[in-house]
Design a protein around this motif. Structure first.
Motif, short mmCIF file in Angstrom:
data_model
loop_
_atom_site.label_atom_id
_atom_site.label_comp_id
_atom_site.label_asym_id
_atom_site.label_seq_id
_atom_site.Cartn_x
_atom_site.Cartn_y
_atom_site.Cartn_z
N GLY A 63 0.53 -1.41 -0.04
CA GLY A 63 -0.11 -0.03 0.01
C GLY A 63 0.86 1.04 -0.03
N SER A 64 2.01 1.25 0.53
CA SER A 64 3.09 2.25 0.20
C SER A 64 3.99 2.57 -0.77
CB SER A 64 4.38 1.90 1.11
OG SER A 64 5.03 1.36 1.28
N PHE A 65 3.28 1.95 -2.11
CA PHE A 65 3.86 2.59 -2.96
C PHE A 65 3.22 3.61 -4.03
CE2 PHE A 65 4.83 1.76 -7.41
CZ PHE A 65 6.26 1.32 -7.43
N TRP A 66 4.16 4.64 -4.18
CA TRP A 66 3.50 6.39 -4.04
C TRP A 66 3.24 6.36 -2.94
CZ3 TRP A 66 6.14 8.57 -7.91
CH2 TRP A 66 6.82 7.69 -8.72
N ASN A 67 2.92 5.98 -2.34
CA ASN A 67 2.42 6.97 -0.96
C ASN A 67 0.64 6.58 -1.57
OD1 ASN A 67 1.93 8.34 1.28
ND2 ASN A 67 2.12 10.36 0.44
N ARG A 68 0.30 5.20 -1.86
CA ARG A 68 -0.98 5.52 -2.25
C ARG A 68 -1.89 5.39 -0.39
NH1 ARG A 68 0.77 1.73 -6.33
NH2 ARG A 68 -0.09 2.78 -8.81
N ASN A 69 -0.90 4.35 -0.06
CA ASN A 69 -2.32 4.26 1.48
C ASN A 69 -2.70 5.59 2.10
OD1 ASN A 69 1.00 4.63 2.46
ND2 ASN A 69 1.24 3.38 3.93
N ASN A 70 -1.24 6.70 1.56
CA ASN A 70 -1.91 8.10 2.53
C ASN A 70 -2.88 8.68 1.39
OD1 ASN A 70 -1.47 7.45 5.18
ND2 ASN A 70 1.00 8.07 3.63
N THR A 71 -2.41 8.64 0.15
CA THR A 71 -3.08 9.43 -0.91
C THR A 71 -4.59 9.25 -1.44
OG1 THR A 71 -0.94 9.77 -2.21
CG2 THR A 71 -3.03 10.55 -3.29
N TYR A 72 -4.82 7.92 -1.35
CA TYR A 72 -6.11 7.38 -1.45
C TYR A 72 -7.41 8.28 -0.51
CZ TYR A 72 -4.43 4.70 -4.82
OH TYR A 72 -4.37 3.68 -6.55
N LYS A 73 -6.46 8.38 0.89
CA LYS A 73 -7.57 8.78 1.59
C LYS A 73 -8.20 10.37 1.13
CE LYS A 73 -5.68 5.92 5.65
NZ LYS A 73 -5.07 5.63 7.22
N SER A 74 -7.01 10.60 0.93
CA SER A 74 -6.95 12.28 1.01
C SER A 74 -8.44 12.51 -0.81
CB SER A 74 -5.56 12.92 0.16
OG SER A 74 -4.91 13.15 1.23
N TRP A 75 -8.36 11.05 -1.98
CA TRP A 75 -8.99 11.00 -2.23
C TRP A 75 -10.29 10.65 -2.20
CZ3 TRP A 75 -5.68 9.57 -7.24
CH2 TRP A 75 -4.55 10.29 -6.82
N GLY A 76 -10.00 10.06 -0.85
CA GLY A 76 -11.77 9.28 -0.60
C GLY A 76 -12.08 8.56 -0.25
N TYR A 77 -11.22 7.46 -1.25
CA TYR A 77 -11.31 5.83 -1.57
C TYR A 77 -12.01 4.86 0.05
CZ TYR A 77 -9.62 5.11 -6.00
OH TYR A 77 -9.48 5.19 -7.64
N GLN A 78 -12.81 4.95 0.23
CA GLN A 78 -13.22 4.24 1.09
C GLN A 78 -12.53 3.07 1.79
OE1 GLN A 78 -17.49 2.72 0.22
NE2 GLN A 78 -18.06 5.03 0.37
N TYR A 79 -12.48 2.00 0.17
CA TYR A 79 -11.46 1.33 0.62
C TYR A 79 -9.91 0.59 -0.33
CZ TYR A 79 -16.09 -1.31 1.58
OH TYR A 79 -17.01 -1.58 2.95
N PHE A 80 -8.97 0.18 0.44
CA PHE A 80 -7.81 0.32 -0.79
C PHE A 80 -6.94 -1.30 -0.41
CE2 PHE A 80 -3.19 1.15 -0.81
CZ PHE A 80 -3.15 0.68 -2.51
N PHE A 81 -7.56 -1.83 -1.42
CA PHE A 81 -7.42 -3.94 -1.51
C PHE A 81 -6.30 -3.90 -1.98
CE2 PHE A 81 -11.75 -3.20 -1.64
CZ PHE A 81 -12.82 -4.17 -0.66
N ASN A 82 -5.06 -3.64 -1.00
CA ASN A 82 -3.53 -4.24 -1.43
C ASN A 82 -3.20 -4.87 -0.99
OD1 ASN A 82 -2.67 -3.66 1.86
ND2 ASN A 82 -3.89 -1.56 1.35
N ASP A 83 -1.45 -5.43 -1.32
CA ASP A 83 -1.42 -7.08 -1.15
C ASP A 83 -1.95 -7.95 0.28
OD1 ASP A 83 0.19 -5.37 0.41
OD2 ASP A 83 2.14 -6.14 0.10
N ASP A 84 -2.49 -6.82 1.56
CA ASP A 84 -2.41 -7.65 2.96
C ASP A 84 -3.73 -8.43 2.13
OD1 ASP A 84 -0.48 -6.17 4.09
OD2 ASP A 84 -1.47 -5.11 4.71
N TYR A 85 -4.66 -8.19 0.82
CA TYR A 85 -5.57 -8.46 1.25
C TYR A 85 -5.25 -10.01 0.27
CZ TYR A 85 -8.20 -4.20 3.51
OH TYR A 85 -8.63 -3.10 4.10
N TYR A 86 -4.52 -10.19 -0.80
CA TYR A 86 -4.89 -11.18 -1.66
C TYR A 86 -3.60 -12.50 -0.62
CZ TYR A 86 -6.56 -7.31 -3.61
OH TYR A 86 -6.96 -6.31 -4.91
N LYS A 87 -3.84 -13.72 -0.71
CA LYS A 87 -2.63 -15.15 -1.25
C LYS A 87 -1.70 -14.51 -1.37
CE LYS A 87 -2.66 -19.98 -0.83
NZ LYS A 87 -3.42 -20.88 -1.51
N GLN A 88 -0.63 -14.47 -1.37
CA GLN A 88 0.27 -14.67 -1.29
C GLN A 88 1.18 -15.85 -1.46
OE1 GLN A 88 1.97 -11.96 -2.74
NE2 GLN A 88 -0.23 -10.45 -1.58
#
Length: 686
Positions: free
Chosen positions: A356-381
């Motif tokens: 989620g930290s790539f390109w600071n998406r985990n913070n930027t997406y909050k500023s942009w109003g995304y309710q959900y951000f399904f990053n790598d933590d949500y997927y089987k690896q």
């Protein structure tokens, strides 16, 4: 011969002699690096002389610092400066090879947000000859260690040291004056870092860029609401009206933003040995309900994918250097499309198979109003599930369906693919098309990863049709930026079937796909010139969202009377009539327009003025955080505190929304999951 060598050695055993030797080595390696590692577009004797001259002023100034000290200290200073210069050159060689640009303070500051998974890329980028920039440091160090060159402990007179510093300043003045004469307003109008390095040198660029970064950071502190007047006045006269034939045609529908990583327009209908590289995208492109744009350009700068996202969802440009998302995504106020749709009853979610930290998406997406951000933590690896920058596309999309089906409808979902990312390598069991044969190792694997992405896209579209989402959604598909940089001219010429290519050809090569599909939408290929800055207003009009008082620098691509000047981040532009690339103007046939009439020149100057205006306004909005002073009617400022992308919080919110809303796909299916409807031939899942 022996006496000559003895005289040379005697000279080198003086501090001034060693200073000249170190300076010469620095100048030589810098000049050779300019000529062999960068593509600066040097033409004419004046530019060649300036290229030879520009390393010297800053070099004399920096190495001259040592002359103010005595003994070993002065030699240490010269060697440390030489080492730092070598490291700076080396870093820029690697960065330029992949991005056709130079390192900036903004990029260095954001490296913690974007550096993961770069190991493979760096290994691919490095050439053995790159290490030659350290050769002089090693040799000079050994000569000092083994006392082949002896340390001169005498102090150089302060007056002599001051004269050396003065010489550096005078030389820089000559350099700058000659540069300004050859390239007027070099530092005030150009957005292209190649020009600064070509004329004034890579060291000056570093200092100038640091100054620009500092100026940007101080801009916010000094900004006020009155700074918005220039922006609002511009929008009053430059906002294009919606096309009544298309306005609201997708109102209430789900929205998919399908992100084709590094995907260029030339891939559409492109074949290798008779085999289509992208058959699924081709079919989608030509569908009767798909609006396809064949003159749509990527407009990214150093921020690459992050710039594309910033433009698509904010209608604001990226920065001259660095990334809006990494530098301002956490702190700034935004009025992004996800937030607008959230406030209209949409669920909003971004899907990405990397951290989620790539390109600071985990913070930027909050500023942009995304309710959900399904990053790598949500997927089987698993070890073989990922390549380079995250989950392979087929595996990522397959797993994304488990969250997609739970989103209350209507929803806005952005899916970011990554497999078609530099260095375009794919394991053999996933290769299903031959490489191209340009002889360029970077380029030839590009069609293989693009073909894999196309297969993943086809599987996803098939799932949408089987699940029923296809008929009730507006599906937007776009390429974020170039996959093959302009550094690969010979290979590009071969791909395009040309013997050689011009700067105009390279500008046209910046086209990326942009497609909008919706059942009942009158499709076809639209030839209007536009770019990523125009996506947000286009989608808002299609969705029937009020868009007359928003701050957006793009215009609806479907508007009947829109201005078709497409601004590039470096200050160049293209249009249906004239395009300006570097210092040359080209006509609509790609020929240099050398004899413009007064009226034609006025038209070109107007396009340049518009380009400069939108870029400068965008920079003022971002660096001054001007949107904090303005709110469109009906829009509420985003409260970033209400969003959390932790896995536990995301799952909890999904369950809560399942209870309060009965509109999700899985609920429409009576609680039965649709994940089995996604079929894939991914060998890793067999």
């Amino acid at each position: 011969m022996g006496s000559v060598l003895k005289k040379i050695r005697n000279v080198l055993n003086t501090k001034s002699g060693f200073f000249v030797l170190v300076l010469f080595c620095f100048w030589l390696k810098t000049y050779l690096t300019y000529q062999t590692k960068f593509n600066l577009g040097v033409s004419g004797s004046v530019q060649q002389i300036l290229l030879m001259l520009n390393p010297l002023p800053i070099g004399i100034l920096l190495f001259g610092i040592a002359l103010y000290f005595r003994g070993r200290k002065s030699y240490w200073i010269m060697m440390i400066v030489s080492l730092l210069e070598s490291m700076w050159l080396f870093a820029n060689i690697l960065y330029y090879r992949e991005f056709s640009d130079f390192l900036s303070l903004g990029i260095i500051k954001s490296s913690g947000s974007v550096s993961n998974n770069l190991g493979l890329s760096i290994v691919e980028i490095i050439h053995p000859t790159d290490f030659l920039v350290f050769l002089d440091v090693i040799i000079l160090g050994l000569l000092l260690v083994f006392k082949v060159i002896k340390v001169d402990r005498r102090r150089i007179r302060i007056r002599s040291a001051v004269l050396v510093s003065t010489l550096a300043v005078v030389l820089f003045g000559v350099n700058l004056s000659a540069s300004e004469k050859n390239r007027p307003q070099l530092l005030t109008r150009t957005f292209d870092n190649n020009y600064i390095v070509k004329y004034l040198g890579i060291n000056f660029y570093a200092g100038y860029n640091a100054y620009q970064t500092y100026k940007e950071s101080s801009t916010r502190a000094n900004a006020s609401s009155s700074d918005l007047n220039e922006v609002l006045n511009y929008l009053k006269t430059n906002r294009a009206a919606a096309n009544v034939s298309y306005y609201g045609k997708a109102k209430g529908k789900n929205v998919f933003i399908f992100h084709l990583e590094s995907f260029q327009q030339f891939l559409i209908n492109y074949k290798v040995n008779g085999q289509e590289v992208t058959p699924n995208v081709n079919k989608f492109y030509s569908d009767s309900n798909t609006l396809s744009f064949d003159n749509f350009f990527n407009q990214v700068g150093q921020g690459k994918t992050s710039d594309a996202e910033t433009m698509l969802e904010n209608s604001l440009f990226g920065l001259p250097s660095g990334s809006v998302m990494t530098s301002y995504g956490t702190s700034n106020t935004f009025q992004a499309l996800p937030a607008m749709l959230d406030q209209k009853g949409y669920s909003t979610a971004a899907f990405h198979g990397d951290v989620g930290s790539f390109w600071n998406r985990n913070n930027t997406y909050k500023s942009w109003g995304y309710q959900y951000f399904f990053n790598d933590d949500y997927y089987k690896q698993k070890t073989n599930y990922s390549v380079g920058y995250g989950l392979k596309d087929k595996i990522f999309l397959k797993q994304a369906t488990q969250y997609l089906e739970q989103l209350p409808q209507p929803f806005y979902a952005k899916l970011i693919t990554v497999t078609n990312h530099y260095p375009y390598e794919l394991d053999k069991e996933n290769q299903s098309i031959q490489k191209t044969t340009t002889g360029d190792s970077t380029v030839d694997g590009y069609v293989q990863t693009a073909h894999y992405l196309d297969q993943a896209f086809g599987e996803f579209i098939s799932y949408l049709k089987k699940s029923g989402l296809y008929d009730n959604s507006m599906i937007v598909v776009y390429g974020d930026h170039y996959g093959i940089s302009n550094n690969h001219k010979k290979a590009i010429a071969q791909l395009l079937g040309k013997s050689s290519i011009s700067s105009y050809d390279l500008a046209m090569f910046q086209k990326v796909p942009f497609m909008i599909h919706s059942n009942g939408l009158k499709g076809g290929v639209n030839h209007t010139y536009g770019g990523e800055i125009d996506v947000m207003p286009t989608l808002m009009d299609l969705l029937g969202l009020k868009n007359t008082d928003t701050i957006q620098l793009g215009n609806d691509l479907l508007s009947e009377n829109r201005n078709q000047t497409v601004a590039f981040r470096n200050g160049d532009f293209v249009s249906p009539t004239y395009s300006k690339i570097g210092s040359k103007v080209y006509d609509s046939n790609g020929q240099v327009a050398s004899n413009l009439t007064t009226e034609q020149k006025k038209s070109v100057d107007g396009m340049q003025a518009r380009t400069n205006k939108v870029l400068s306004l965008s920079d003022k909005i971002v660096t001054g955080d001007l949107l904090r002073f303005y709110t469109p009617s009906g829009f509420k400022k985003v409260d970033k505190r209400q969003y959390s992308y932790k896995y536990s919080d995301g799952i909890k919110l999904l369950k809560k929304q399942q209870q309060t809303s009965k509109s999700s796909l899985i609920q429409q299916k009576g609680g039965h999951s649709t994940t089995d409807l996604f079929t894939t031939d991914a060998p890793e899942l067999k």
